[in-house]
Design an enzyme around this catalytic site. Structure first.
Site, PDB file in Angstrom:
ATOM      1  N   LYS A  85      49.154 -67.949  69.717  1.00  0.00           N
ATOM      2  CA  LYS A  85      49.548 -66.571  69.429  1.00  0.00           C
ATOM      3  C   LYS A  85      51.041 -66.463  69.699  1.00  0.00           C
ATOM      4  O   LYS A  85      51.602 -67.271  70.447  1.00  0.00           O
ATOM      5  CB  LYS A  85      48.779 -65.622  70.375  1.00  0.00           C
ATOM      6  CG  LYS A  85      48.585 -64.238  69.847  1.00  0.00           C
ATOM      7  CD  LYS A  85      47.330 -64.102  68.997  1.00  0.00           C
ATOM      8  CE  LYS A  85      47.162 -62.687  68.481  1.00  0.00           C
ATOM      9  NZ  LYS A  85      45.936 -62.505  67.716  1.00  0.00           N
ATOM     10  N   GLY A 185      37.950 -45.827  65.772  1.00  0.00           N
ATOM     11  CA  GLY A 185      39.109 -46.357  65.056  1.00  0.00           C
ATOM     12  C   GLY A 185      38.772 -46.676  63.616  1.00  0.00           C
ATOM     13  O   GLY A 185      37.971 -47.574  63.340  1.00  0.00           O
ATOM     14  N   VAL A 186      39.371 -45.894  62.708  1.00  0.00           N
ATOM     15  CA  VAL A 186      39.113 -46.151  61.279  1.00  0.00           C
ATOM     16  C   VAL A 186      40.428 -46.533  60.603  1.00  0.00           C
ATOM     17  O   VAL A 186      40.858 -45.935  59.626  1.00  0.00           O
ATOM     18  CB  VAL A 186      38.423 -44.953  60.573  1.00  0.00           C
ATOM     19  CG1 VAL A 186      36.950 -44.945  60.895  1.00  0.00           C
ATOM     20  CG2 VAL A 186      39.065 -43.613  60.955  1.00  0.00           C
ATOM     21  N   GLY A 187      41.066 -47.564  61.173  1.00  0.00           N
ATOM     22  CA  GLY A 187      42.275 -48.132  60.580  1.00  0.00           C
ATOM     23  C   GLY A 187      41.870 -49.156  59.539  1.00  0.00           C
ATOM     24  O   GLY A 187      40.891 -48.972  58.803  1.00  0.00           O
ATOM     25  N   VAL A 189      40.402 -52.213  59.599  1.00  0.00           N
ATOM     26  CA  VAL A 189      39.045 -52.784  59.628  1.00  0.00           C
ATOM     27  C   VAL A 189      37.990 -51.677  59.659  1.00  0.00           C
ATOM     28  O   VAL A 189      36.996 -51.721  58.908  1.00  0.00           O
ATOM     29  CB  VAL A 189      38.846 -53.716  60.854  1.00  0.00           C
ATOM     30  CG1 VAL A 189      37.454 -54.318  60.832  1.00  0.00           C
ATOM     31  CG2 VAL A 189      39.895 -54.811  60.873  1.00  0.00           C
ATOM     32  N   TYR A 191      37.878 -48.669  58.588  1.00  0.00           N
ATOM     33  CA  TYR A 191      37.654 -47.987  57.304  1.00  0.00           C
ATOM     34  C   TYR A 191      36.693 -48.807  56.422  1.00  0.00           C
ATOM     35  O   TYR A 191      35.733 -48.277  55.857  1.00  0.00           O
ATOM     36  CB  TYR A 191      38.997 -47.784  56.596  1.00  0.00           C
ATOM     37  CG  TYR A 191      38.870 -47.262  55.188  1.00  0.00           C
ATOM     38  CD1 TYR A 191      38.719 -45.896  54.937  1.00  0.00           C
ATOM     39  CD2 TYR A 191      38.897 -48.138  54.106  1.00  0.00           C
ATOM     40  CE1 TYR A 191      38.587 -45.421  53.635  1.00  0.00           C
ATOM     41  CE2 TYR A 191      38.758 -47.667  52.808  1.00  0.00           C
ATOM     42  CZ  TYR A 191      38.609 -46.311  52.581  1.00  0.00           C
ATOM     43  OH  TYR A 191      38.478 -45.836  51.300  1.00  0.00           O
TER      44      TYR A 191
HETATM   45  P1  NAD Z   1      44.650 -50.687  62.829  1.00  0.00           P
HETATM   46  O1  NAD Z   1      45.852 -50.442  63.674  1.00  0.00           O
HETATM   47  O2  NAD Z   1      44.792 -50.658  61.352  1.00  0.00           O
HETATM   48  O3  NAD Z   1      43.483 -49.662  63.208  1.00  0.00           O
HETATM   49  C1  NAD Z   1      43.211 -49.243  64.509  1.00  0.00           C
HETATM   50  C2  NAD Z   1      42.909 -47.767  64.442  1.00  0.00           C
HETATM   51  O4  NAD Z   1      42.516 -47.344  65.742  1.00  0.00           O
HETATM   52  C3  NAD Z   1      44.109 -46.902  64.038  1.00  0.00           C
HETATM   53  O5  NAD Z   1      43.747 -46.039  62.988  1.00  0.00           O
HETATM   54  C4  NAD Z   1      44.459 -46.159  65.323  1.00  0.00           C
HETATM   55  O6  NAD Z   1      44.997 -44.861  65.080  1.00  0.00           O
HETATM   56  C5  NAD Z   1      43.104 -46.091  65.995  1.00  0.00           C
HETATM   57  N1  NAD Z   1      43.174 -45.854  67.447  1.00  0.00           N
HETATM   58  C6  NAD Z   1      44.089 -46.306  68.322  1.00  0.00           C
HETATM   59  N2  NAD Z   1      43.809 -45.855  69.546  1.00  0.00           N
HETATM   60  C7  NAD Z   1      42.679 -45.124  69.443  1.00  0.00           C
HETATM   61  C8  NAD Z   1      41.887 -44.392  70.362  1.00  0.00           C
HETATM   62  N3  NAD Z   1      42.195 -44.325  71.654  1.00  0.00           N
HETATM   63  N4  NAD Z   1      40.799 -43.777  69.913  1.00  0.00           N
HETATM   64  C9  NAD Z   1      40.467 -43.811  68.616  1.00  0.00           C
HETATM   65  N5  NAD Z   1      41.187 -44.477  67.683  1.00  0.00           N
HETATM   66  C10 NAD Z   1      42.270 -45.115  68.103  1.00  0.00           C
HETATM   67  O7  NAD Z   1      44.075 -52.094  63.321  1.00  0.00           O
HETATM   68  P2  NAD Z   1      43.006 -53.004  62.576  1.00  0.00           P
HETATM   69  O8  NAD Z   1      43.712 -54.071  61.825  1.00  0.00           O
HETATM   70  O9  NAD Z   1      41.993 -52.153  61.902  1.00  0.00           O
HETATM   71  O10 NAD Z   1      42.323 -53.733  63.832  1.00  0.00           O
HETATM   72  C11 NAD Z   1      41.434 -53.013  64.677  1.00  0.00           C
HETATM   73  C12 NAD Z   1      40.989 -53.918  65.811  1.00  0.00           C
HETATM   74  O11 NAD Z   1      40.351 -55.083  65.287  1.00  0.00           O
HETATM   75  C13 NAD Z   1      42.141 -54.451  66.685  1.00  0.00           C
HETATM   76  O12 NAD Z   1      41.671 -54.591  67.997  1.00  0.00           O
HETATM   77  C14 NAD Z   1      42.427 -55.808  66.101  1.00  0.00           C
HETATM   78  O13 NAD Z   1      43.021 -56.668  67.048  1.00  0.00           O
HETATM   79  C15 NAD Z   1      41.023 -56.254  65.725  1.00  0.00           C
HETATM   80  N6  NAD Z   1      40.989 -57.249  64.653  1.00  0.00           N
HETATM   81  C16 NAD Z   1      41.534 -56.969  63.446  1.00  0.00           C
HETATM   82  C17 NAD Z   1      41.473 -57.917  62.419  1.00  0.00           C
HETATM   83  C18 NAD Z   1      42.026 -57.628  61.058  1.00  0.00           C
HETATM   84  O14 NAD Z   1      41.673 -58.339  60.106  1.00  0.00           O
HETATM   85  N7  NAD Z   1      42.850 -56.606  60.886  1.00  0.00           N
HETATM   86  C19 NAD Z   1      40.852 -59.152  62.657  1.00  0.00           C
HETATM   87  C20 NAD Z   1      40.280 -59.405  63.906  1.00  0.00           C
HETATM   88  C21 NAD Z   1      40.356 -58.446  64.902  1.00  0.00           C
END
Ligand code: NAD
Length: 375
Positions: A85, A185-187, A189, A191
């Protein structure tokens, strides 16, 4: 005071890291740390996170913890990759420049393929493309450049497959229809996960601290919104953490009214041992995070062999089988699932190490396929 007692080598020993690279570039202001945890299975792959860390110690501990997690994730997902990392100290909204990413790219080039980077929190595909101007040891680039694009739909697909395995384990049924899931969290992943859940006939509760993310989700899917504080106590079958790490902890576990914790967030357990045991004691089945979110790593790893979406999606769905193995192991050894997943990962690394030592006398093998099914 605390800082002066901190020992870098003690930290490396405590997690058994192979190498740490401190990167400084005057011109761009780059300050970055690359953690290479273990390369027994292959080159260390893991994302590059940009974050305004409060101290160098905080940045170092983060990169060490995250790179160790990548070793376990790659091992349990059957990839011939190690764990690595990178963290860049800085504010992603203010401190990004082409110069900075290209400086980091040259440092990554300097370790000659022992570390392969990708996007992570605070970094984007565009940043990876600047890095790619200096090194080929980067994945997660756009489809237009031969990469795999945004990994989050594949992470969500793997996560949904993992939820099916977990529901089968807990409720003995193969479908999620009629169940209730609370998604934190609906970012990126979250969503896409909601999309799978709604299509499967699940009642979905969501929360987010970002209004735009919530708006997009409620516009596209029939879901019920709750506040960020309420999400832990929603009466549901599955609590799905898809935001930040550390949220399954001594404060939140007593609030949970679910039978399963299964979501995509990394490092969900505040304290792995304490909180992993606490979930087991409450008879809440925990889908270990680095297994159920392995789809993203599987997707970018496929880039290393020439990206083929069909193959990547097929392998991401394999999270179902990997989790079934974790649950069998947990039952056979009568241990919580987080420990079963760690043991499966370590068993694979140790068995490959034994083969390498026995048959080649080498610690690492020569160039071979990095993913399954590619000759
Ligand atoms: P992202 O930043 O797009 O989405 C995270 C969402 O969580 C955001 O919309 C944010 O506003 C929300 N959030 C933050 N704090 C919050 C809280 N206290 N309460 C409610 N919502 C909150 O990130 P992502 O890419 O969707 O990843 C989400 C998680 O999955 C992370 O932990 C990431 O490390 C893990 N992950 C992601 C991937 C990937 O392909 N993107 C792969 C493996 C693991």
């Amino acid at each position: 005071m605390e800082e002066s007692r901190f020992s870098v080598f003690k930290e490396l020993e405590s997690r058994d890291h192979e190498q740490v690279l401190f990167c400084r570039d005057e011109l761009s202001g780059l300050r970055a740390i690359v953690g290479i945890h273990n390369t027994m299975l292959g080159p260390a792959l893991g994302g590059c996170r940009m974050y305004p860390y409060k101290s160098e110690q905080e940045a170092l501990v983060d990169v060490l913890r995250l790179s160790q997690g990548m070793t376990y994730k790659a091992a349990v997902c059957g990839l011939n990759l190690g764990g690595g990392k990178c963290v860049v100290i800085g504010d992603p909204k203010q401190h990004k420049t082409e110069l900075l990413w290209r400086a980091l790219g040259r440092f990554i080039e300097g370790v000659g393929g022992r570390y392969i980077t990708a996007e992570d929190a605070g970094t984007t595909m565009k940043d990876m493309e600047f890095i790619r101007m200096e090194t080929s040891h980067v994945v997660g680039i756009s489809r237009a450049l031969g990469g795999s694009g945004d990994p989050s739909p594949v992470t969500a697909l793997g996560c949904f497959a993992g939820m099916r395995a977990t529901v089968e384990e807990r409720f003995g049924k193969s479908s999620l229809e009629g169940l209730t899931v609370a998604v934190q969290g609906v970012g990126h992943v979250g969503y896409h996960l909601v999309s799978h859940l709604v299509r499967a006939g699940v009642k979905v509760f969501v929360t987010d601290v970002d209004n735009e993310s919530l708006k997009r989700t409620t516009a596209d899917y029939r879901v019920e919104v709750v506040s960020p504080e309420e999400i832990y106590s929603v009466e549901c079958d599955i609590f799905a953490p898809c935001a930040m790490g550390g949220i399954v902890n001594a404060d939140t576990i007593p609030q949970l009214k679910c039978s399963i914790v299964a979501g995509a967030a990394n490092n969900q357990l505040g304290d792995e041992n304490r909180d992993g045991e606490a979930l087991a004691e409450r008879d809440i089945l925990y889908a270990p995070d680095f297994v159920i979110n392995g789809g993203g790593l599987i997707n970018v790893a496929n880039e290393l062999e020439g990206y083929n979406q069909e193959r990547a999606l097929d392998q991401a769905e394999g999270v179902y089988d990997i989790l079934k193995d974790v649950y069998s192991r947990a039952k056979a050894d009568n241990i919580p699932t987080y420990r079963a997943a760690n043991n499966l990962a370590m068993d694979r690394i140790e068995s490959i190490e034994r083969i390498r030592r026995t048959y080649t006398g080498l610690r690492r093998g020569g160039p071979g396929s990095l993913i399954r099914g590619v000759s």
